[in-house]
Design a protein around this motif. Structure first.
Motif, PDB file in Angstrom:
ATOM      1  N   VAL A   1      46.993  38.902  46.854  1.00 24.40           N
ATOM      2  CA  VAL A   1      46.408  38.262  45.674  1.00 24.40           C
ATOM      3  C   VAL A   1      45.144  38.999  45.237  1.00 24.40           C
ATOM      4  N   HIS A   2      44.999  39.219  43.939  1.00 24.35           N
ATOM      5  CA  HIS A   2      43.790  39.833  43.387  1.00 24.35           C
ATOM      6  C   HIS A   2      42.625  38.844  43.472  1.00 24.35           C
ATOM      7  N   THR A   3      41.475  39.320  43.952  1.00 24.46           N
ATOM      8  CA  THR A   3      40.322  38.451  44.174  1.00 24.46           C
ATOM      9  C   THR A   3      39.138  38.898  43.319  1.00 24.46           C
ATOM     10  N   THR A   4      38.476  37.916  42.701  1.00 22.60           N
ATOM     11  CA  THR A   4      37.293  38.179  41.875  1.00 22.60           C
ATOM     12  C   THR A   4      36.174  37.241  42.299  1.00 22.60           C
ATOM     13  N   LEU A   5      34.966  37.790  42.399  1.00 18.89           N
ATOM     14  CA  LEU A   5      33.787  36.986  42.691  1.00 18.89           C
ATOM     15  C   LEU A   5      32.862  37.000  41.490  1.00 18.89           C
ATOM     16  N   ASP A   6      32.574  35.819  40.968  1.00 17.86           N
ATOM     17  CA  ASP A   6      31.656  35.650  39.835  1.00 17.86           C
ATOM     18  C   ASP A   6      30.299  35.239  40.405  1.00 17.86           C
ATOM     19  N   THR A   7      29.270  36.070  40.212  1.00 18.24           N
ATOM     20  CA  THR A   7      27.994  35.845  40.883  1.00 18.24           C
ATOM     21  C   THR A   7      26.815  36.280  40.026  1.00 18.24           C
ATOM     22  N   SER A   8      25.660  35.663  40.300  1.00 25.97           N
ATOM     23  CA  SER A   8      24.406  36.125  39.731  1.00 25.97           C
ATOM     24  C   SER A   8      23.600  36.924  40.751  1.00 25.97           C
ATOM     25  N   ASP A  59      37.712  34.092  33.474  1.00 33.29           N
ATOM     26  CA  ASP A  59      37.019  34.299  34.746  1.00 33.29           C
ATOM     27  C   ASP A  59      37.607  35.469  35.522  1.00 33.29           C
ATOM     28  N   GLY A  60      37.889  36.544  34.786  1.00 33.45           N
ATOM     29  CA  GLY A  60      38.481  37.719  35.390  1.00 33.45           C
ATOM     30  C   GLY A  60      39.756  38.096  34.664  1.00 33.45           C
ATOM     31  N   PRO A  61      40.441  39.126  35.127  1.00 32.09           N
ATOM     32  CA  PRO A  61      41.649  39.595  34.432  1.00 32.09           C
ATOM     33  C   PRO A  61      42.822  38.622  34.577  1.00 32.09           C
ATOM     34  N   GLY A  62      43.568  38.464  33.496  1.00 36.92           N
ATOM     35  CA  GLY A  62      44.784  37.660  33.546  1.00 36.92           C
ATOM     36  C   GLY A  62      44.520  36.172  33.711  1.00 36.92           C
ATOM     37  N   VAL A  63      45.565  35.460  34.106  1.00 39.89           N
ATOM     38  CA  VAL A  63      45.479  34.030  34.386  1.00 39.89           C
ATOM     39  C   VAL A  63      45.013  33.856  35.827  1.00 39.89           C
ATOM     40  N   ARG A  64      44.018  32.954  36.038  1.00 39.90           N
ATOM     41  CA  ARG A  64      43.437  32.857  37.358  1.00 39.90           C
ATOM     42  C   ARG A  64      43.238  31.400  37.768  1.00 39.90           C
ATOM     43  N   TYR A  65      43.240  31.191  39.064  1.00 37.57           N
ATOM     44  CA  TYR A  65      42.804  29.918  39.614  1.00 37.57           C
ATOM     45  C   TYR A  65      41.334  30.102  39.988  1.00 37.57           C
ATOM     46  N   CYS A  66      40.456  29.302  39.388  1.00 35.04           N
ATOM     47  CA  CYS A  66      39.022  29.458  39.613  1.00 35.04           C
ATOM     48  C   CYS A  66      38.496  28.310  40.464  1.00 35.04           C
ATOM     49  N   VAL A  67      37.792  28.673  41.530  1.00 32.70           N
ATOM     50  CA  VAL A  67      37.156  27.704  42.422  1.00 32.70           C
ATOM     51  C   VAL A  67      35.647  27.782  42.203  1.00 32.70           C
ATOM     52  N   PHE A  68      35.043  26.660  41.822  1.00 30.06           N
ATOM     53  CA  PHE A  68      33.606  26.605  41.581  1.00 30.06           C
ATOM     54  C   PHE A  68      32.924  26.000  42.804  1.00 30.06           C
ATOM     55  N   LEU A  69      32.084  26.781  43.459  1.00 28.60           N
ATOM     56  CA  LEU A  69      31.389  26.304  44.650  1.00 28.60           C
ATOM     57  C   LEU A  69      30.117  25.547  44.274  1.00 28.60           C
ATOM     58  N   ASP A 107      48.697  40.461  36.664  1.00 26.96           N
ATOM     59  CA  ASP A 107      47.300  40.751  36.331  1.00 26.96           C
ATOM     60  C   ASP A 107      46.323  39.694  36.807  1.00 26.96           C
ATOM     61  N   GLY A 108      46.789  38.489  37.137  1.00 26.88           N
ATOM     62  CA  GLY A 108      45.895  37.394  37.477  1.00 26.88           C
ATOM     63  C   GLY A 108      45.594  37.301  38.957  1.00 26.88           C
ATOM     64  N   GLY A 109      45.095  36.141  39.355  1.00 24.75           N
ATOM     65  CA  GLY A 109      44.750  35.945  40.755  1.00 24.75           C
ATOM     66  C   GLY A 109      43.770  34.805  40.938  1.00 24.75           C
ATOM     67  N   ILE A 110      42.835  34.983  41.872  1.00 25.57           N
ATOM     68  CA  ILE A 110      41.870  33.951  42.256  1.00 25.57           C
ATOM     69  C   ILE A 110      40.455  34.422  41.939  1.00 25.57           C
ATOM     70  N   THR A 111      39.651  33.519  41.384  1.00 22.69           N
ATOM     71  CA  THR A 111      38.224  33.771  41.166  1.00 22.69           C
ATOM     72  C   THR A 111      37.423  32.689  41.869  1.00 22.69           C
ATOM     73  N   VAL A 112      36.362  33.087  42.547  1.00 24.58           N
ATOM     74  CA  VAL A 112      35.399  32.138  43.095  1.00 24.58           C
ATOM     75  C   VAL A 112      34.103  32.282  42.314  1.00 24.58           C
ATOM     76  N   SER A 113      33.620  31.150  41.799  1.00 20.69           N
ATOM     77  CA  SER A 113      32.414  31.117  40.981  1.00 20.69           C
ATOM     78  C   SER A 113      31.487  30.036  41.525  1.00 20.69           C
ATOM     79  N   GLY A 114      30.566  29.556  40.684  1.00 21.18           N
ATOM     80  CA  GLY A 114      29.637  28.554  41.171  1.00 21.18           C
ATOM     81  C   GLY A 114      29.100  27.690  40.055  1.00 21.18           C
ATOM     82  N   GLY A 115      27.930  27.141  40.332  1.00 22.61           N
ATOM     83  CA  GLY A 115      26.956  27.429  41.367  1.00 22.61           C
ATOM     84  C   GLY A 115      26.790  28.906  41.636  1.00 22.61           C
ATOM     85  N   GLU A 116      26.410  29.216  42.855  1.00 22.37           N
ATOM     86  CA  GLU A 116      26.272  30.596  43.299  1.00 22.37           C
ATOM     87  C   GLU A 116      27.120  30.810  44.545  1.00 22.37           C
TER      88      GLU A 116
END
Length: 261
Positions: free
Chosen positions: A99-106, A17-27, A70-79
């Motif tokens: 912290v590196h931030t990534t947004l996973d979105t459609s 869910d992005g570069p490196g090891v990440r904590y992913c939050v699914f909304l 290289d890692g960080g936080i990703t927010v995904s979903g849902g949307e």
């Protein structure tokens, strides 16, 4: 007062869910109804576990030692963009701690309305990477696949490019549905027109979410769909001009110079 959001689930050691090891939050919440969705339980917008952005960041930041450089936080979903203000506040707290931030979105909620853009611009300021799913280039095929137009999705990709925001583009490959040569060629041409795409990925269709449709009593529309073969994935990657996970050079901006775009 901290903005509140509705969370579906967490993954504390995410690797895709992005570069490196990440904590992913699914909304929680999504308005699209993709025929191959593997998380239909996230569709409903009126449920989920309620969190403030501050409390959520406190929970997530405890895992910082796992992320490395290289890692960080990703927010995904849902949307995730359905909760734009919550994500913005959450990412603002993350950036304050480096912290590196990534947004996973459609990108379905994206709008060129000035009021929306003013809020979206604030999100862009605190988002390092956008992972954007492009499901179909043809608008009518996109409507048939998801129930919605892709016009605002492509507009968001262009907007991110115009503002030099790094993107990963991803496309789910379903044999006989999203693997036609023209569609892939059109996607390749669109990606090449963008200035800030650093990675393009083909995501092979899978059936791991089928049981969720069955448990929810929803009729699964792709009962006859099959997983693509390795050769079919390689063919799609060849049309897109990539190998699996390869970084790409697009338009007039290469991946080493994205911040200067």
């Amino acid at each position: 007062m901290s903005t509140k959001g509705f969370i579906h689930s967490f993954e504390s050691f995410a690797l895709v869910d992005g570069p490196g090891v990440r904590y992913c939050v699914f909304l929680q919440g999504c308005k699209m109804r993709c025929k191959y969705c593997h998380n239909p339980e996230t569709w409903a917008c009126d449920c989920g576990e309620e969190w403030t952005a501050e409390d959520l960041f406190k929970k997530v930041f405890r895992y910082k030692n796992y992320w490395g450089k290289d890692g960080g936080i990703t927010v995904s979903g849902g949307e995730a963009l359905l909760q734009l203000d919550f994500v913005t506040e959450f990412f603002r707290l993350a950036k304050a701690k480096g912290v590196h931030t990534t947004l996973d979105t459609s990108a379905n909620p994206f709008s060129m309305d000035p009021e929306y853009l003013a809020r979206f611009d604030q999100l862009m300021e605190v988002t390092d990477l956008f992972m954007l799913d492009i499901k179909e280039m043809d608008d009518e095929k996109h409507k048939a696949l998801t129930g919605h137009s892709n016009a605002n999705i492509l507009a968001m990709a262009q907007y991110l490019s115009d503002h030099g925001k790094e993107m990963w583009i991803r496309h789910v490959l379903v044999p006989d549905l999203t693997d036609d040569e023209k569609g892939l060629q059109d996607l390749a041409a669109f990606v090449r027109s963008l200035k800030s795409v650093s990675r393009v990925e083909i995501l092979p269709y899978h059936t791991l979410g089928l049981f969720k449709w069955e448990n929810l009593g929803i009729d699964y529309p792709l009962k006859d769909a099959r997983v693509p073969t390795e050769d079919e994935v390689k063919r799609a990657e060849a049309i897109l001009g990539i190998e699996k996970g390869e970084t790409v050079q697009t338009a007039d901006c290469d991946s080493d110079a994205l911040k200067g775009c």
